[in-house]
Design a protein around this motif. Structure first.
Motif, PDB file in Angstrom:
ATOM      1  N   ARG A 130       0.634  -1.103  -0.003  1.00  0.00           N
ATOM      2  CA  ARG A 130      -0.142  -0.123  -0.074  1.00  0.00           C
ATOM      3  C   ARG A 130       1.209   1.036   0.607  1.00  0.00           C
ATOM      4  N   GLY A 131       0.168   2.435  -0.876  1.00  0.00           N
ATOM      5  CA  GLY A 131       1.598   3.334  -0.964  1.00  0.00           C
ATOM      6  C   GLY A 131       1.303   4.462   0.699  1.00  0.00           C
ATOM      7  N   PHE A 132       1.876   5.290   1.068  1.00  0.00           N
ATOM      8  CA  PHE A 132       1.620   5.794   1.857  1.00  0.00           C
ATOM      9  C   PHE A 132       1.222   6.546   1.694  1.00  0.00           C
ATOM     10  N   SER A 133      -0.494   7.779   2.723  1.00  0.00           N
ATOM     11  CA  SER A 133      -1.166   8.270   2.769  1.00  0.00           C
ATOM     12  C   SER A 133      -1.433   8.952   3.492  1.00  0.00           C
ATOM     13  N   ILE A 134      -1.217  10.164   3.800  1.00  0.00           N
ATOM     14  CA  ILE A 134      -1.805  11.105   4.977  1.00  0.00           C
ATOM     15  C   ILE A 134      -3.031  11.976   5.190  1.00  0.00           C
ATOM     16  N   GLY A 135      -3.900  12.362   6.494  1.00  0.00           N
ATOM     17  CA  GLY A 135      -5.833  12.342   5.999  1.00  0.00           C
ATOM     18  C   GLY A 135      -5.931  11.288   5.895  1.00  0.00           C
ATOM     19  N   LYS A 136      -7.545  11.718   6.253  1.00  0.00           N
ATOM     20  CA  LYS A 136      -8.647  10.984   5.635  1.00  0.00           C
ATOM     21  C   LYS A 136      -9.120  11.239   4.382  1.00  0.00           C
ATOM     22  N   VAL A 137     -10.015  10.390   4.464  1.00  0.00           N
ATOM     23  CA  VAL A 137     -10.624  10.377   2.714  1.00  0.00           C
ATOM     24  C   VAL A 137     -11.675  11.630   2.738  1.00  0.00           C
ATOM     25  N   ARG A 138     -11.799  12.546   1.544  1.00  0.00           N
ATOM     26  CA  ARG A 138     -12.708  13.374   1.925  1.00  0.00           C
ATOM     27  C   ARG A 138     -13.442  13.613   1.481  1.00  0.00           C
ATOM     28  N   PRO A 139     -14.469  13.787   1.594  1.00  0.00           N
ATOM     29  CA  PRO A 139     -16.137  13.709   2.405  1.00  0.00           C
ATOM     30  C   PRO A 139     -16.358  13.491   0.765  1.00  0.00           C
ATOM     31  N   LYS A 140     -16.049  14.508  -0.316  1.00  0.00           N
ATOM     32  CA  LYS A 140     -16.408  14.014  -2.021  1.00  0.00           C
ATOM     33  C   LYS A 140     -16.599  13.381  -2.613  1.00  0.00           C
ATOM     34  N   GLN A 141     -15.246  12.760  -2.236  1.00  0.00           N
ATOM     35  CA  GLN A 141     -14.857  10.940  -2.806  1.00  0.00           C
ATOM     36  C   GLN A 141     -15.332  10.080  -2.059  1.00  0.00           C
ATOM     37  N   LEU A 142     -15.516  10.199  -1.260  1.00  0.00           N
ATOM     38  CA  LEU A 142     -16.138   8.647  -0.050  1.00  0.00           C
ATOM     39  C   LEU A 142     -18.171   9.379  -1.002  1.00  0.00           C
ATOM     40  N   CYS A 143     -18.147   9.928  -0.957  1.00  0.00           N
ATOM     41  CA  CYS A 143     -19.682  10.194  -1.877  1.00  0.00           C
ATOM     42  C   CYS A 143     -20.167   9.359  -3.216  1.00  0.00           C
ATOM     43  N   THR A 144     -18.744   9.585  -3.678  1.00  0.00           N
ATOM     44  CA  THR A 144     -18.617   8.905  -5.023  1.00  0.00           C
ATOM     45  C   THR A 144     -18.588   7.666  -5.611  1.00  0.00           C
ATOM     46  N   PHE A 145     -17.707   7.776  -4.377  1.00  0.00           N
ATOM     47  CA  PHE A 145     -17.417   5.778  -4.215  1.00  0.00           C
ATOM     48  C   PHE A 145     -18.518   5.625  -3.813  1.00  0.00           C
ATOM     49  N   THR A 146     -19.112   6.088  -2.274  1.00  0.00           N
ATOM     50  CA  THR A 146     -20.518   5.688  -2.074  1.00  0.00           C
ATOM     51  C   THR A 146     -21.513   5.014  -3.575  1.00  0.00           C
ATOM     52  N   ARG A 147     -21.764   5.651  -4.248  1.00  0.00           N
ATOM     53  CA  ARG A 147     -22.643   6.118  -5.547  1.00  0.00           C
ATOM     54  C   ARG A 147     -22.591   4.550  -6.373  1.00  0.00           C
ATOM     55  N   GLN A 148     -21.171   4.871  -6.632  1.00  0.00           N
ATOM     56  CA  GLN A 148     -20.579   3.833  -7.990  1.00  0.00           C
ATOM     57  C   GLN A 148     -20.673   2.605  -7.063  1.00  0.00           C
ATOM     58  N   LEU A 149     -20.523   1.976  -5.972  1.00  0.00           N
ATOM     59  CA  LEU A 149     -20.733   1.137  -5.485  1.00  0.00           C
ATOM     60  C   LEU A 149     -22.364   0.406  -5.268  1.00  0.00           C
ATOM     61  N   SER A 150     -22.776   1.046  -4.686  1.00  0.00           N
ATOM     62  CA  SER A 150     -24.482   0.777  -5.248  1.00  0.00           C
ATOM     63  C   SER A 150     -24.659   0.402  -6.342  1.00  0.00           C
ATOM     64  N   THR A 151     -24.267   1.428  -6.948  1.00  0.00           N
ATOM     65  CA  THR A 151     -24.462   1.063  -8.815  1.00  0.00           C
ATOM     66  C   THR A 151     -24.521  -0.484  -9.177  1.00  0.00           C
ATOM     67  N   LEU A 152     -23.264  -0.864  -8.702  1.00  0.00           N
ATOM     68  CA  LEU A 152     -22.197  -1.941  -9.244  1.00  0.00           C
ATOM     69  C   LEU A 152     -23.231  -2.959  -8.197  1.00  0.00           C
ATOM     70  N   GLN A 153     -23.407  -2.258  -7.383  1.00  0.00           N
ATOM     71  CA  GLN A 153     -24.214  -3.940  -6.606  1.00  0.00           C
ATOM     72  C   GLN A 153     -25.899  -4.174  -6.826  1.00  0.00           C
ATOM     73  N   ASP A 154     -26.081  -2.786  -7.569  1.00  0.00           N
ATOM     74  CA  ASP A 154     -27.580  -3.363  -8.190  1.00  0.00           C
ATOM     75  C   ASP A 154     -27.450  -3.835  -9.069  1.00  0.00           C
ATOM     76  N   ALA A 155     -26.175  -3.961  -9.959  1.00  0.00           N
ATOM     77  CA  ALA A 155     -26.178  -4.328 -10.715  1.00  0.00           C
ATOM     78  C   ALA A 155     -26.203  -5.913 -10.554  1.00  0.00           C
ATOM     79  N   GLY A 156     -26.047  -6.519  -9.429  1.00  0.00           N
ATOM     80  CA  GLY A 156     -25.547  -8.021  -9.384  1.00  0.00           C
ATOM     81  C   GLY A 156     -24.514  -7.929  -9.092  1.00  0.00           C
ATOM     82  N   LEU A 157     -23.137  -7.322  -9.382  1.00  0.00           N
ATOM     83  CA  LEU A 157     -22.248  -8.242  -9.352  1.00  0.00           C
ATOM     84  C   LEU A 157     -21.126  -8.127  -7.406  1.00  0.00           C
TER      85      LEU A 157
END
Length: 414
Positions: A65-92
């Motif tokens: 894993r790469g080195f990273s500082i700080g938390k995940v940005r809310p906007k980034q987490l929001c986009t990730f959640t929406r994409q994960l929701s779409t993929l799960q709804d598609a049955g993956l």
């Protein structure tokens, strides 16, 4: 026909491990879903045995894993959640969905967290367990909602609700931040210009006045004194906000200090009202989302308490939780806490009576979000003329203080 070994959860949250025969992994997933189970892990038995050495090598040689500082940005987490929701709804399958999203993520905290989640799921953990080990990306609200989705076999629905919750929170935050950009920019530029006049322009006039040996008016003397102080102690300008921020941080370390500060913030005219309404909107939407997702009320109150970020509200939520443990409804201790208006208490009361508490809390949150937006617009409308008046007074004072000795000098010369 290949045999697939799978792990799943039934509607009660009970973990099931079994095998099933199917032509492909997709067909195996469909058969398991028809039984009413939610798949958490699936793999082909024959392929596991053949590829044992390869799998062992793969496990031994984990991706760095790469080195990273700080938390995940809310906007980034929001986009990730929406994409994960779409993929799960598609049955993956959840693991494949996470790998897809991890592959398209840029290096940073989110990518590292997804790497950790994938590794833990491959090791036999559930999605909620894996996410709970990545606090930089997934908070208690996120983990508990995913856990409720796994237990109820409706992860795609829960992720959709979570995505909507994150998007609404981000929308309100963007509105407030966007509204504050203009006054912040004007104040910064004004401070810079006044600072330049004080440090570079006024000393030149001071030298002229001293050259003529004039007796200066009190207004001019005051202006020159201010100029000398700014030139000598300029470092106090950036140091003061930092010292104030540090003082607040240190005071908030103490339980009673934090309580007093948070109470004071809520009492600030207009700003306190905006803060109170935004906290009510956030906590009510959190509660509504958690209750709709099947999270127990006491656990939902605990999570809502943590999202308030205010000691007064946290204390009130603790009292409400204690009252509910003793068998009371939410509305009564909520009224006694005096943290919300009577309208909110009445809507919660109606929601409990009708069995639609989550919908009522959503409505309360929508109303308060709208009120916060209106109050912020009102604050900006007040700030604009106030800034013009203050800047006009400062510039007027400087001009008059500098021109009074010049006029006197011209009179003497004439």
């Amino acid at each position: 026909m290949p045999t697939y070994q799978y792990e799943a959860m039934d509607n009660t949250g009970l973990e099931i491990k079994d095998t099933i025969d199917a032509p492909s992994e997709a067909d195996a997933q469909a058969k398991i879903k028809d039984k009413g189970f939610f798949v958490t892990k699936i793999s082909e038995q024959g392929r596991q045995k053949k590829g044992g050495k390869a799998a062992a090598k793969k496990t031994a040689k984990k991706k760095k894993r790469g080195f990273s500082i700080g938390k995940v940005r809310p906007k980034q987490l929001c986009t990730f959640t929406r994409q994960l929701s779409t993929l799960q709804d598609a049955g993956l399958p959840i693991l494949r969905s996470l790998r897809i999203l991890e592959g398209q993520s840029k290096p940073g905290p989110l990518k590292n967290s997804l790497d950790g989640v994938i590794e833990d799921i491959e090791g036999g953990s559930t999605l909620s367990e894996a996410m709970s080990k990545q606090p930089k990306a997934f908070d208690n609200l996120y983990v508990n909602m995913v856990k409720a989705g796994e237990a109820g076999g409706a992860l795609e629905v829960i992720l959709q609700r979570l995505a909507e919750f994150k998007e609404r929170s981000q929308s309100l935050k963007r509105k407030v931040q966007g509204a504050m950009i203009y006054p912040a920019a004007v104040i910064t530029v004004a401070v810079g210009i006044v600072g330049f006049i004080m440090v570079y322009i006024i000393p030149k006039f001071k030298a002229i006045f001293e050259g003529f040996g004039m007796e200066l008016p009190q207004m001019t003397v005051l202006l020159i004194s201010c100029s000398d102080a700014v030139a000598e102690y300029w470092y106090l300008g950036p140091a003061f906000p930092f010292a104030a921020w540090l003082f607040v941080k240190l005071v908030k370390k103490n339980k009673y200090g934090r309580l007093i500060l948070d109470w004071m913030f809520l009492k600030v005219p207009l700003l306190g009202k905006i803060l109170r309404k935004s906290i009510v909107a956030r906590t009510m939407r959190t509660l509504g989302t958690l209750i709709a997702s099947g999270v127990p009320i006491l656990e939902a109150l605990q999570i809502a308490r943590d999202t308030s970020n205010n000691a007064i509200f946290e204390r009130a939520f603790e009292k409400i939780s204690a009252a509910i443990r003793e068998g009371e409804a939410i509305a009564i201790p909520l009224k006694e806490a005096r943290i919300v208006e009577d309208l909110v208490v009445n809507m919660v009361d109606v929601g409990e009576e009708t069995g639609a508490l989550d919908n009522m809390m959503y409505k309360v949150a929508d109303v308060y979000d709208e009120e916060v937006a209106v109050l912020v617009d009102g604050l900006i409308s007040m700030l604009e003329p106030l800034m013009v008046v203050v800047l006009g007074l400062i510039v007027g004072f400087i001009v008059i203080a500098l021109f009074m000795p010049l006029i006197q000098l011209l009179n003497d010369l004439s």
